[in-house]
Design an enzyme around this catalytic site. Structure first.
Site, PDB file in Angstrom:
ATOM      1  N   HIS A   1      -3.761  37.899   3.131  1.00 59.72           N
ATOM      2  CA  HIS A   1      -3.838  38.186   4.561  1.00 59.72           C
ATOM      3  C   HIS A   1      -3.427  36.955   5.364  1.00 59.72           C
ATOM      4  CE1 HIS A   1      -5.813  41.988   3.631  1.00 59.72           C
ATOM      5  NE2 HIS A   1      -6.214  41.313   2.567  1.00 59.72           N
TER       6      HIS A   1
ATOM      7  N   LYS B   1      -1.257   1.606   3.319  1.00 66.30           N
ATOM      8  CA  LYS B   1      -2.481   0.857   2.989  1.00 66.30           C
ATOM      9  C   LYS B   1      -2.403  -0.543   3.548  1.00 66.30           C
ATOM     10  CE  LYS B   1      -3.878   2.376  -1.621  1.00 66.30           C
ATOM     11  NZ  LYS B   1      -3.945   1.916  -2.992  1.00 66.30           N
TER      12      LYS B   1
ATOM     13  N   GLU C   1       1.654  13.377  -6.096  1.00 68.26           N
ATOM     14  CA  GLU C   1       1.615  11.918  -6.210  1.00 68.26           C
ATOM     15  C   GLU C   1       2.339  11.450  -7.481  1.00 68.26           C
ATOM     16  OE1 GLU C   1      -2.350  10.171  -5.979  1.00 68.26           O
ATOM     17  OE2 GLU C   1      -1.615   8.498  -4.800  1.00 68.26           O
TER      18      GLU C   1
HETATM   19  O1  PA5 Z   1      -4.081   8.904  -8.585  1.00 68.49           O
HETATM   20  C1  PA5 Z   1      -4.341   7.812  -8.133  1.00 68.49           C
HETATM   21  O2  PA5 Z   1      -4.212   6.756  -8.785  1.00 68.49           O
HETATM   22  C2  PA5 Z   1      -4.886   7.654  -6.725  1.00 68.49           C
HETATM   23  O3  PA5 Z   1      -4.825   8.836  -6.007  1.00 68.49           O
HETATM   24  C3  PA5 Z   1      -6.337   7.171  -6.780  1.00 68.49           C
HETATM   25  O4  PA5 Z   1      -7.116   8.106  -7.473  1.00 68.49           O
HETATM   26  C4  PA5 Z   1      -6.937   6.927  -5.396  1.00 68.49           C
HETATM   27  O5  PA5 Z   1      -6.098   6.113  -4.650  1.00 68.49           O
HETATM   28  C5  PA5 Z   1      -8.304   6.273  -5.519  1.00 68.49           C
HETATM   29  O6  PA5 Z   1      -8.174   5.088  -6.231  1.00 68.49           O
HETATM   30  P1  PA5 Z   1      -9.398   4.363  -6.899  1.00 68.49           P
HETATM   31  O7  PA5 Z   1      -9.948   5.248  -7.957  1.00 68.49           O
HETATM   32  O8  PA5 Z   1      -8.832   3.105  -7.444  1.00 68.49           O
HETATM   33  O9  PA5 Z   1     -10.412   4.118  -5.832  1.00 68.49           O
END
Ligand code: PA5
Length: 462
Positions: A314, A428, A288
């Protein structure tokens, strides 16, 4: 002790590896990456690397954990992404009862820790079925305070609490942004205790904030050691000398492997069940943060892949040995396990069994890791090993901090913003549009442009 052995990334050991000339020349480029990251930290824009020094934050966690000590049989974390993967990694590494298999007596007053990191109704109703809600604390974690999955989990848990005439303020704690978002507002309205995720620490970099430290403290993890390990590692990772900087070494070698040597897939392979979820946590961090459009408009970023030794010997190791030479393998090895088991000497007339007798399991798993690394090197497959002397809070704090700083350095090398995730927004918005969230009209219009499922291109099995 945390060390990196990267012999098998270098051309001196593995012919297609990094040459000494490339490596020395890279010092300059690394300096640039380090300066870029330092700028973000100094301006206050990025705060994760200094989090271990935030005593107030740690004290707020310890005080809350103390205030509920002995009150709950179960703690349930509600969250997703960075708000769940960190708590899961800490639980698996540091909570003795991480599979929740121990009896109440064996747990000696410690609650069980569950992390709901999805919205699959089967898992949620399965967990709710076994919980005694009056004995349960829900920890709702969301930086933005509005993530659809986490908010849905929260609404279900809230209803379970309120419909039993229990006081939500005693059964919930929130971990969220200090000032913004729906959770912060609800906390104020409903007098629900709420701990802070500093606004300059993003989701996947937040494991050492109350996102990870609160669930960990609730099951007895030593936060002082966790944060001391992280702080000491952060200092090491500031070293301007690349060879003394573990985060720099990891970032530089993975970056060079991807961009110069065709190794686009980065495997993290712990030889330890306790570290298996560190690999899953790393997958989110690396993908990410780095899978982006760079400053020149190119689509860049390595593909992380989790594996587990010896289990995957394995399974995936066949692919790593003989499939495309497009991977680096980073092993996590543990020198000394918290317990060991000696393999009994039995059946001494059966050679397939008798050679094992007298060796310990930790000897076996460590020899298997060394053998796999050696075998990969013999087949010109790049690999490196992050060695931990043991799995405890200090080492885990250090390891997580090292991988976070490495990700920040890699972001600079790839010339991407490692701290945003614009690519997740469209999916989203489509989901908001389909769920009828107000303000999602543009997304709905874009969704309507998509071709409809075409009966020519679908199977139709009844
Ligand atoms: O790294 C990130 O910002 C995202 O993966 C968030 O952790 C994830 O979308 C969850 O977001 P939030 O903590 O706002 O609920």
């Amino acid at each position: 002790m945390i060390n990196i052995d990267y012999t098998n990334m270098m051309a001196s050991a593995v012919p297609s590896g990094v040459t000494p000339e490339t490596w020395s020349a890279f010092e300059e480029k690394f300096k640039g990456a380090q300066a870029g990251f330092a700028k973000l930290v100094d301006s206050g824009e990025v705060g994760f690397s200094e989090i271990a020094a935030n005593k107030t934050l740690a004290e707020s966690v310890v005080a809350f954990a103390k205030s509920v000590e002995g009150r709950f049989s179960d703690v349930v974390v509600l969250g997703i992404g960075g708000s769940a993967l960190g708590p899961i990694a800490l639980r698996t590494a540091l909570c003795a009862d991480h599979w929740n298999l121990r009896s109440k007596e064996q747990r000696a007053g410690q609650p069980r820790l569950h992390v709901l990191d999805n919205v699959d109704p089967v898992s949620i109703s399965g967990l709710l079925d076994i919980l005694n809600i009056p004995d349960t604390l829900f920890v709702v974690i969301s930086k933005s305070g509005g993530t659809a999955e986490t908010m849905s989990q929260f609404l279900i848990a809230y209803d379970a609490v309120a419909s039993r005439n229990l006081n939500p303020a005693s059964h919930f704690v929130f971990v969220t942004d200090p000032s913004s978002g729906a959770l912060r507002k609800l906390a104020d309205e409903l007098k629900i205790p709420a701990l802070e995720i500093p606004s300059n620490v993003g989701g996947r970099f937040s494991v050492l904030t109350p996102v990870g430290t609160l669930p960990a403290a609730l099951v007895g993890v030593d936060l002082n050691e966790l944060l001391r390990g992280a702080a000491e590692m952060a200092d090491r990772c500031l070293s301007p000398s690349l060879r003394d900087n573990p985060a720099g070494i990891f970032a530089a070698l993975q970056y060079l492997s991807d961009t110069d040597l065709g190794r686009h897939i980065h495997v993290l392979m712990p030889y330890s069940d306790e570290l298996r979820d560190v690999a899953n946590w790393f997958v989110q961090l690396w993908s990410e943060s780095l899978g982006k459009v760079d400053s020149a408009g190119r689509h860049v970023g390595p593909t992380p892949l989790p594996a587990l030794g010896a289990t995957d010997q394995h399974s995936q190791v066949q692919l790593f040995m003989e499939g495309p030479a497009d991977k680096t393998i980073t092993f996590l090895s543990v020198r000394q396990r918290s317990v060991d088991v000696v393999i009994p000497k039995l059946f001494d007339t059966v050679p397939e069994l008798s050679y094992l007798g007298g060796h310990s399991l930790s000897e076996l798993i460590n020899i298997e890791q060394l053998s796999t690394a050696g075998a990969l090197a013999r087949r010109d497959r790049l690999n490196m090993t992050i060695e931990l002397s043991k799995v405890d809070a200090w080492h885990i704090g250090g390891l997580l901090m090292m991988l976070e700083i490495a990700t920040a350095y890699a972001g600079q090398l790839y010339q991407v913003d490692a701290f945003n995730q614009p690519g997740v927004e469209l999916g989203k918005s489509f989901a908001y549009a389909l769920l009828g969230k107000p303000g999602a009209d543009d997304a709905k219009a874009e969704w309507d442009l998509l071709p409809k499922p075409d009966s020519r291109w679908r199977t139709n099995n009844q």
